[in-house]
Scaffold this active site. Structure first.
Site, PDB file in Angstrom:
ATOM      1  N   ARG A 121      57.528  35.578  -9.363  1.00 25.15           N
ATOM      2  CA  ARG A 121      58.554  34.833 -10.100  1.00 25.15           C
ATOM      3  C   ARG A 121      58.212  34.601 -11.578  1.00 25.15           C
ATOM      4  NH1 ARG A 121      60.108  30.229  -8.950  1.00 25.15           N
ATOM      5  NH2 ARG A 121      62.305  30.622  -9.229  1.00 25.15           N
TER       6      ARG A 121
ATOM      7  N   TYR B 237      61.132  36.314 -13.527  1.00 22.50           N
ATOM      8  CA  TYR B 237      62.162  35.366 -13.997  1.00 22.50           C
ATOM      9  C   TYR B 237      61.654  34.426 -15.076  1.00 22.50           C
ATOM     10  CZ  TYR B 237      64.216  36.357  -9.348  1.00 22.50           C
ATOM     11  OH  TYR B 237      64.729  36.946  -8.227  1.00 22.50           O
TER      12      TYR B 237
ATOM     13  N   CYS C 209      46.609  45.435 -12.640  1.00 24.55           N
ATOM     14  CA  CYS C 209      46.353  46.142 -13.883  1.00 24.55           C
ATOM     15  C   CYS C 209      47.644  46.471 -14.612  1.00 24.55           C
ATOM     16  CB  CYS C 209      45.506  47.378 -13.607  1.00 24.55           C
ATOM     17  SG  CYS C 209      43.835  46.880 -13.197  1.00 24.55           S
ATOM     18  N   GLU C 210      48.207  45.425 -15.144  1.00 27.09           N
ATOM     19  CA  GLU C 210      49.390  45.381 -15.991  1.00 27.09           C
ATOM     20  C   GLU C 210      49.407  43.948 -16.480  1.00 27.09           C
ATOM     21  OE1 GLU C 210      53.347  46.290 -14.949  1.00 27.09           O
ATOM     22  OE2 GLU C 210      52.741  47.797 -13.491  1.00 27.09           O
TER      23      GLU C 210
ATOM     24  N   GLY D  98      72.609  27.196  -4.789  1.00 21.77           N
ATOM     25  CA  GLY D  98      72.256  27.149  -6.201  1.00 21.77           C
ATOM     26  C   GLY D  98      71.696  25.798  -6.606  1.00 21.77           C
TER      27      GLY D  98
ATOM     28  N   GLU E  47      74.797  27.168   1.711  1.00 20.54           N
ATOM     29  CA  GLU E  47      73.700  28.036   2.132  1.00 20.54           C
ATOM     30  C   GLU E  47      72.489  27.875   1.222  1.00 20.54           C
ATOM     31  OE1 GLU E  47      76.428  31.259   2.394  1.00 20.54           O
ATOM     32  OE2 GLU E  47      75.988  31.917   0.366  1.00 20.54           O
ATOM     33  N   PRO E  48      71.835  26.751   1.312  1.00 24.72           N
ATOM     34  CA  PRO E  48      70.669  26.511   0.454  1.00 24.72           C
ATOM     35  C   PRO E  48      69.437  27.278   0.925  1.00 24.72           C
ATOM     36  CG  PRO E  48      71.014  24.666   1.942  1.00 24.72           C
ATOM     37  CD  PRO E  48      72.143  25.619   2.186  1.00 24.72           C
ATOM     38  N   GLY E  49      68.727  27.840  -0.042  1.00 27.58           N
ATOM     39  CA  GLY E  49      67.441  28.460   0.249  1.00 27.58           C
ATOM     40  C   GLY E  49      66.357  27.622  -0.415  1.00 27.58           C
TER      41      GLY E  49
ATOM     42  N   TYR F 154      60.937  32.443  -2.324  1.00 26.91           N
ATOM     43  CA  TYR F 154      60.779  33.663  -3.110  1.00 26.91           C
ATOM     44  C   TYR F 154      59.333  33.869  -3.566  1.00 26.91           C
ATOM     45  CZ  TYR F 154      65.719  32.633  -3.041  1.00 26.91           C
ATOM     46  OH  TYR F 154      66.979  32.299  -2.620  1.00 26.91           O
TER      47      TYR F 154
END
Ligand SMILES: *Cc1c(COP(=O)(O)O)cnc(C)c1O
Length: 405
Positions: free
Chosen positions: A304, A308, A334-335, A224, A265-267, A362
Site C-alpha cells: 500500500r 497508493y 531490489c527496487e 468507502g 459492503e465494508p472491507g 489489503y
C-alpha cells in the site's frame, strides 16, 4: 479499547517470538467491535452488512463475520467459493465483478449467489439467457467524485465501474425486452470517503433511480468508510451517516410504497485497524542524508505505501520509550521499496521489532513472491489466545507449480 493490540505490546512481541518475523497479526475482538459499531449505528433500519472480503480473505476471518451475522461481498468467483467454504449461504453472498467474461457469471448462477451486473453488454446476455428466472442487481455509476485518491475512486465519470446513470433509458429497454427482474440497485464510489455529505449525495442519486425498478428487494450503497491511519487521524462519522440515511430512507420508503433492505459492503472499516504487521529491523544504515531502518520485509508483503502512497503509522515495539530520531523505513526488495520517509521512531537498534498499523485490509491480501521472497504467516488473536491461521511459506512453495523436468 482494552483488547486492542496497540495496548498489548508484550502479546505482539510474544507472537513474533512464537511464529517468527515478519508476521500479520489480527485482533478478532477488534473486528467484532467494528461490526457491532455499524449494526448499532444503523439500528432501526432493515440493514445488512456484507463484508468485502477482498480486504482480507483468510477462512478464519470469513468464518468470524459469518458467525457475527454478516453477509459477504465478493468480486471474483474464487472469493465466492471461499465464502461458501466458510459457511455463507449463497444468498448471503453478493458477487460484483468487473470486466469478467460471461462464463464467470454462469458459474455464479450455478452457485446461486446474488449477482450484481455492471455493464450493459453482460446485462443483455444475461437477460437473453435467463429472463425473469434469475433476479439480478445492477451497479450504477452515480458520477460523483469520492474517495481518498484517484486510484481508489470508482464512481466518477471516467471510472470503468458501474453503468452510467445517463444510460438508464438503455437499461430500462434491456430489462423490458428480456423480462429481467431487478431486485437490487447498487453503487460503490470509492474508498476512504471522509465526507458523509458526499456519501449521502450518492445515496440520493441512487434512490432517485429506484422508481424505475418496482420490485427491488435491496439498495446497496457500497462502502468507502474511512478509517484513521494514525492516532490523530479522522474517520468517517458512521453515526452521523446513519442518522442522515435514516431520514432519507424514511422519505424513500414512503415514495416507493414499501421498505427495501439497505445493504453496505465494508472491507477496510471492519478489518483495517484490527491488523498489525510486525517486522524485524535487519540493518540500520546511515548515509550522508538519511538514516535507514531496513526491515525483513518489503512491498511484496505490504504494497500500500508504494501503490497508493498510503501512510501506515509505524511504532518501535522493542523500545516504546526513550528519545525519538528520524528514520526512513525501507524493505529489502531490489527496487525503490519505501514504507515511510523521515518519520520519528524511538531510537532503532538492529533486531528491533517495528509494528505497522492498519495492516488488516489489503495487506496480506496483496502480497506476492517478487524477488522469490516468501509470504509471511498470519496469526489471529481471539479470546486472548494466539492462533496461527496461515503458515509462513517455505522455499518449496516457490516451485509448487513449476514443471521441473
Ligand atoms: C473494494 C470494494 C469494497 C470495499 O471497500 P472498502 O474501502 O475496503 O470498504 C466494497 N465493494 C466493492 C464492490 C469493492 O470493490
Amino acid at each position: 479499547m482494552a483488547f486492542s493490540l496497540e495496548s498489548q505490546p508484550e502479546l505482539c512481541l510474544q507472537a513474533v517470538e512464537t511464529y517468527g518475523s515478519p508476521l500479520y497479526l489480527y485482533d478478532a475482538d477488534r473486528m467484532e467491535f467494528q461490526y457491532k459499531r455499524l449494526t448499532k449505528a444503523f439500528e432501526g433500519l432493515p440493514v445488512r452488512f456484507n463484508y468485502a472480503c477482498k480486504a482480507l480473505s483468510n477462512q478464519a476471518v470469513l468464518k468470524l463475520f459469518h458467525e457475527l451475522g454478516a453477509g459477504l461481498d465478493t468480486v471474483s468467483i474464487q472469493e465466492v467459493k471461499l465464502g461458501l467454504l466458510a459457511g455463507f449461504e449463497p444468498k448471503q453472498i453478493i458477487f460484483t465483478p468487473n470486466s469478467v467474461g460471461f462464463q464467470e457469471f454462469l458459474e455464479a448462477v450455478e452457485l446461486g449467489v446474488v449477482i450484481n451486473i455492471d455493464n450493459i453488454s453482460i446485462l443483455e446476455q444475461f437477460g437473453d439467457r435467463f429472463g425473469a428466472d434469475y433476479p439480478i442487481s445492477i451497479r450504477i455509476n452515480p458520477h460523483i467524485m469520492a474517495g481518498g485518491n484517484a486510484n481508489i475512486s470508482t464512481g466518477h465519470i471516467d471510472s470503468k465501474f458501474g453503468i452510467s446513470i445517463h444510460q438508464m433509458r438503455h437499461v430500462e429497454r434491456v430489462v423490458q425486452k428480456t423480462g429481467l427482474e431487478v431486485e437490487g440497485l447498487h453503487m460503490h464510489t470509492g474508498s476512504d470517503i471522509l465526507d458523509t455529505e458526499v456519501f449521502l449525495q450518492g445515496a440520493d442519486v441512487l434512490l432517485s433511480y429506484a422508481g424505475l425498478f418496482p420490485r427491488l428487494k435491496f439498495v446497496d450503497f457500497g462502502s468507502g468508510f474511512k478509517v484513521p491511519y494514525h492516532p490523530d487521524d479522522l474517520e468517517t462519522d458512521i453515526e452521523a451517516l446513519a442518522q442522515g440515511l435514516k431520514h432519507r430512507m424514511a422519505d424513500f420508503y414512503r415514495d416507493y410504497g414499501k421498505e427495501v433492505e439497505l445493504w453496505f459492503e465494508p472491507g477496510k472499516f471492519l478489518v483495517s485497524e484490527a491488523g498489525k504487521f510486525l517486522t524485524r529491523v535487519n540493518v540500520v544504515k546511515h548515509t550522508t542524508a538519511t538514516v535507514f531502518a531496513g526491515v525483513d520485509s518489503g512491498f511484496h508483503h505490504l504494497i500500500r505505501p508504494m501503490l497508493y502512497r498510503a501512510n501506515h503509522f509505524i511504532e518501535n515495539l522493542s523500545h516504546r520509550e526513550g528519545p525519538k530520531r528520524i528514520y526512513t523505513v525501507v524493505g529489502m526488495i531490489c527496487e525503490t521499496d519505501t514504507f515511510a520517509s523521515d518519520i520519528p521512531l524511538n531510537q532503532v537498534h538492529e533486531g528491533d521489532i517495528l509494528m505497522f498499523y492498519n495492516a488488516g485490509a489489503y495487506g496480506f491480501e496483496m502480497s506476492m513472491n517478487y524477488n522469490a521472497r516468501l509470504r509471511p504467516a498470519e496469526v489471529m488473536i481471539k479470546n486472548g489466545k494466539l492462533q496461527r491461521i496461515r503458515k509462513r511459506e517455505v522455499f518449496e512453495d516457490l516451485l509448487r507449480n513449476q514443471i521441473l523436468d
